[in-house]
Enzyme design. Sequence first.
Site, PDB file in Angstrom:
ATOM      1  N   LYS A 106      29.309 -54.859  93.029  1.00 45.64           N
ATOM      2  CA  LYS A 106      28.196 -55.063  92.084  1.00 45.64           C
ATOM      3  C   LYS A 106      28.641 -54.713  90.672  1.00 45.64           C
ATOM      4  O   LYS A 106      28.948 -53.553  90.388  1.00 45.64           O
ATOM      5  CB  LYS A 106      27.004 -54.170  92.448  1.00 45.64           C
ATOM      6  N   GLU A 153      33.490 -41.758  90.672  1.00 43.47           N
ATOM      7  CA  GLU A 153      34.177 -41.504  89.401  1.00 43.47           C
ATOM      8  C   GLU A 153      33.084 -41.459  88.341  1.00 43.47           C
ATOM      9  O   GLU A 153      32.509 -42.482  87.990  1.00 43.47           O
ATOM     10  CB  GLU A 153      35.194 -42.625  89.160  1.00 43.47           C
ATOM     11  N   CYS A 176      35.150 -42.670  80.055  1.00 40.58           N
ATOM     12  CA  CYS A 176      34.811 -41.472  80.818  1.00 40.58           C
ATOM     13  C   CYS A 176      35.794 -40.342  80.491  1.00 40.58           C
ATOM     14  O   CYS A 176      35.462 -39.176  80.625  1.00 40.58           O
ATOM     15  CB  CYS A 176      34.787 -41.771  82.305  1.00 40.58           C
ATOM     16  N   GLU A 196      27.667 -35.463  77.818  1.00 38.91           N
ATOM     17  CA  GLU A 196      28.492 -36.655  77.623  1.00 38.91           C
ATOM     18  C   GLU A 196      27.704 -37.623  76.745  1.00 38.91           C
ATOM     19  O   GLU A 196      26.654 -38.133  77.155  1.00 38.91           O
ATOM     20  CB  GLU A 196      28.812 -37.315  78.975  1.00 38.91           C
TER      21      GLU A 196
HETATM   22  N1  LIG Z   1      32.229 -42.773  84.182  1.00 33.17           N
HETATM   23  C1  LIG Z   1      32.059 -43.847  83.473  1.00 33.17           C
HETATM   24  O1  LIG Z   1      32.977 -44.589  83.276  1.00 33.17           O
HETATM   25  C2  LIG Z   1      30.702 -44.207  82.986  1.00 33.17           C
HETATM   26  C3  LIG Z   1      29.782 -43.253  82.632  1.00 33.17           C
HETATM   27  N2  LIG Z   1      28.544 -43.630  82.191  1.00 33.17           N
HETATM   28  C4  LIG Z   1      27.618 -42.558  81.759  1.00 33.17           C
HETATM   29  O2  LIG Z   1      26.295 -42.898  82.123  1.00 33.17           O
HETATM   30  C5  LIG Z   1      25.454 -42.928  80.981  1.00 33.17           C
HETATM   31  C6  LIG Z   1      24.346 -43.921  81.176  1.00 33.17           C
HETATM   32  O3  LIG Z   1      24.855 -45.231  81.394  1.00 33.17           O
HETATM   33  P1  LIG Z   1      24.199 -46.150  82.530  1.00 33.17           P
HETATM   34  O4  LIG Z   1      24.478 -47.567  82.275  1.00 33.17           O
HETATM   35  O5  LIG Z   1      22.773 -45.775  82.692  1.00 33.17           O
HETATM   36  O6  LIG Z   1      25.052 -45.700  83.814  1.00 33.17           O
HETATM   37  P2  LIG Z   1      24.745 -45.929  85.324  1.00 33.17           P
HETATM   38  O7  LIG Z   1      25.393 -44.861  86.085  1.00 33.17           O
HETATM   39  O8  LIG Z   1      23.265 -46.159  85.510  1.00 33.17           O
HETATM   40  O9  LIG Z   1      25.444 -47.357  85.632  1.00 33.17           O
HETATM   41  C7  LIG Z   1      26.674 -47.540  86.281  1.00 33.17           C
HETATM   42  C8  LIG Z   1      26.498 -48.505  87.448  1.00 33.17           C
HETATM   43  O10 LIG Z   1      25.610 -47.928  88.410  1.00 33.17           O
HETATM   44  C9  LIG Z   1      24.568 -48.831  88.746  1.00 33.17           C
HETATM   45  N3  LIG Z   1      23.367 -48.093  89.135  1.00 33.17           N
HETATM   46  C10 LIG Z   1      22.348 -47.654  88.336  1.00 33.17           C
HETATM   47  N4  LIG Z   1      21.413 -47.017  89.079  1.00 33.17           N
HETATM   48  C11 LIG Z   1      21.841 -47.035  90.353  1.00 33.17           C
HETATM   49  C12 LIG Z   1      21.314 -46.519  91.576  1.00 33.17           C
HETATM   50  N5  LIG Z   1      20.161 -45.865  91.639  1.00 33.17           N
HETATM   51  N6  LIG Z   1      22.046 -46.687  92.720  1.00 33.17           N
HETATM   52  C13 LIG Z   1      23.234 -47.320  92.686  1.00 33.17           C
HETATM   53  N7  LIG Z   1      23.766 -47.851  91.554  1.00 33.17           N
HETATM   54  C14 LIG Z   1      23.084 -47.710  90.404  1.00 33.17           C
HETATM   55  C15 LIG Z   1      24.420 -49.672  87.494  1.00 33.17           C
HETATM   56  O11 LIG Z   1      23.755 -50.898  87.787  1.00 33.17           O
HETATM   57  C16 LIG Z   1      25.864 -49.849  87.077  1.00 33.17           C
HETATM   58  O12 LIG Z   1      26.458 -50.870  87.843  1.00 33.17           O
HETATM   59  C17 LIG Z   1      26.408 -43.219  79.836  1.00 33.17           C
HETATM   60  O13 LIG Z   1      25.897 -42.777  78.627  1.00 33.17           O
HETATM   61  C18 LIG Z   1      27.609 -42.414  80.255  1.00 33.17           C
HETATM   62  O14 LIG Z   1      27.411 -41.080  79.916  1.00 33.17           O
HETATM   63  C19 LIG Z   1      28.180 -44.927  82.128  1.00 33.17           C
HETATM   64  C20 LIG Z   1      29.052 -45.924  82.471  1.00 33.17           C
HETATM   65  C21 LIG Z   1      30.404 -45.636  82.871  1.00 33.17           C
HETATM   66  N1  BAL Z   2      39.778 -45.653  81.049  1.00 29.90           N
HETATM   67  C1  BAL Z   2      39.164 -46.213  82.210  1.00 29.90           C
HETATM   68  C2  BAL Z   2      38.213 -45.272  82.895  1.00 29.90           C
HETATM   69  C3  BAL Z   2      36.931 -45.126  82.144  1.00 29.90           C
HETATM   70  O1  BAL Z   2      36.936 -44.752  80.983  1.00 29.90           O
HETATM   71  O2  BAL Z   2      35.873 -45.383  82.713  1.00 29.90           O
END
Ligand SMILES: NC(=O)C1=CN([C@@H]2O[C@H](COP(=O)(O)OP(=O)(O)OC[C@H]3O[C@@H](n4cnc5c(N)ncnc54)[C@H](O)[C@@H]3O)[C@@H](O)[C@H]2O)C=CC1
Ligand code: BAL
Length: 506
Positions: free
Chosen positions: A192, A268, A302, A406
């Site tokens: 997804k 992650e 991240c 974050e």
């Molecule tokens: N570790 C990383 O690389 C990332 C961290 N983030 C963090 O999250 C914060 C918010 O961003 P969001 O877009 O809201 O992140 P999110 O964690 O909601 O989104 C990431 C993925 O999870 C999915 N998702 C959302 N709710 C879900 C649920 N209940 N069950 C399963 N999957 C679900 C989303 O559709 C997307 O594909 C950012 O400000 C950042 O701090 C966001 C994206 C990437």
């Molecule tokens: N640099 C790839 C990992 C991440 O920032 O989500």
Amino acid sequence: MPTLYTDIEIPQLKISLKQPLGLFINNEFCPSSDGKTIETVNPATGEPITSFQAANEKDVDKAVKAARAAFDNVWSKTSSEQRGIYLSNLLKLIEEEQDTLAALETLDAGKPYHSNAKGDLAQILQLTRYFAGSADKFDKGATIPLTFNKFAYTLKVPFGVVAQIVPWNYPLAMACWKLQGALAAGNTVIIKPAENTSLSLLYFATLIKKAGFPPGVVNIVPGYGSLVGQALASHMDIDKISFTGSTKVGGFVLEASGQSNLKDVTLECGGKSPALVFEDADLDKAIDWIAAGIFYNSGQNCTANSRVYVQSSIYDKFVEKFKETAKKEWDVAEKFDPFDEKCIVGPVISSTQYDRIKSYIERGKREEKLGMFQTSEFPIGGAKGYFIPPTIFTDVPQTSKLLQDEIFGPVVVVSKFTNYDDALKLANDTCYGLASAVFTKDVKKAHMFARDIKAGTVWINSSNDEDVTVPFGGFKMSGIGRELGQSGVDTYLQTKAVHINLSLDN
Ligand SMILES: NC(=O)C1=CN([C@@H]2O[C@H](COP(=O)(O)OP(=O)(O)OC[C@H]3O[C@@H](n4cnc5c(N)ncnc54)[C@H](O)[C@@H]3O)[C@@H](O)[C@H]2O)C=CC1
Ligand code: BAL
């Protein structure tokens, strides 16, 4: 019949492409069962690009059935060498289509084409090469001699059906970190993409089919996280789930696994990675690494080094030069077309993220009354999209929300430390543990830090230069498990132990 393709023109690069808009199940694009769609927006302009089919629970069931049948009937009987050949075919197709894939990342995620999106594709090529070569190498078990009449051996076997949920900050790269590793290990996949960046993965599906992967081996279910993500995490016929995104949603995924079938979970999640600069460091080089480590990808990493601790004796000099570098190398002013070579800091992904980051900046300025430097005036005049100038907060206390949360934008906090013990204590004072960086010429101090910091990655005299052959993942609330390197395949294999009785008496 809903529209399952649209033509996309990218005049800046003279690229025209046929963009799939359907779910991808059994190697075919199809509409969602309820006909719902999601509109996707160009973050550089705030304008809609197109709408794609949005999956629901029923579609997830359909994709799981396809993946299960493909695993049982075809993929589990396909040799590891043949899996490597399919991945090599895919590699060749990605090479041919890399400009189109990078252009889609720029259009849909706002990634500067030349300095960023092309870099993602370079990494995708490298990791596909690595995983293609690993398919027939990392799945070997071991023989364990026991007694005269008994020995045992282990088999490394794929889980079966794997679900993957990826975020929007590296849409295709994060998908490929997971997808290629799971396929090399012999699993079938339902993946997804994030709802705001699904186009590149849907286009990528056409390459999966061309590469010869049998129907049902890779299935793509674009849609909302709370619906499709949740359905994947709680599904009774999925054997493993791998998630990248926020720590909050990582917790939901873990809980859903616990409440359903205890599927294996890799997470992650978030980070607030520290960078330490000691007085003996090469200051100019440290600043270059740290600026890139927070401002690249508009801070939506991240592993971004979003907390910087500098030894008191060089603090003022560091801050002055850091501001100069930010202004000179990372300013956003009047560079609002991510297809233009001059655009280095693109927009953040959405109006939601823009507002969230803006509220942190406002808080730092007004409520916490911190020292603040921005490379341009904010809000930025003349920008239609979600552009935020690199922002540096100085002398930030450890208790500040800006230092603990974050922020996931081009916003960095800088503070002082006195000595090694002080620096280590500050660096470890966080719920996260994804990455860290240390700048010093003292080899002993550098390795002490590598030993003492509670983080999954330590960069010594660099930052954020990850490598696809090196394991990646977090301590503490930054995650569970590892991706990339040998771990990137291993995480999709489970170990079976076989006991052999050689005794003639019993
Ligand atoms: N570790 C990383 O690389 C990332 C961290 N983030 C963090 O999250 C914060 C918010 O961003 P969001 O877009 O809201 O992140 P999110 O964690 O909601 O989104 C990431 C993925 O999870 C999915 N998702 C959302 N709710 C879900 C649920 N209940 N069950 C399963 N999957 C679900 C989303 O559709 C997307 O594909 C950012 O400000 C950042 O701090 C966001 C994206 C990437
Ligand atoms: N640099 C790839 C990992 C991440 O920032 O989500």
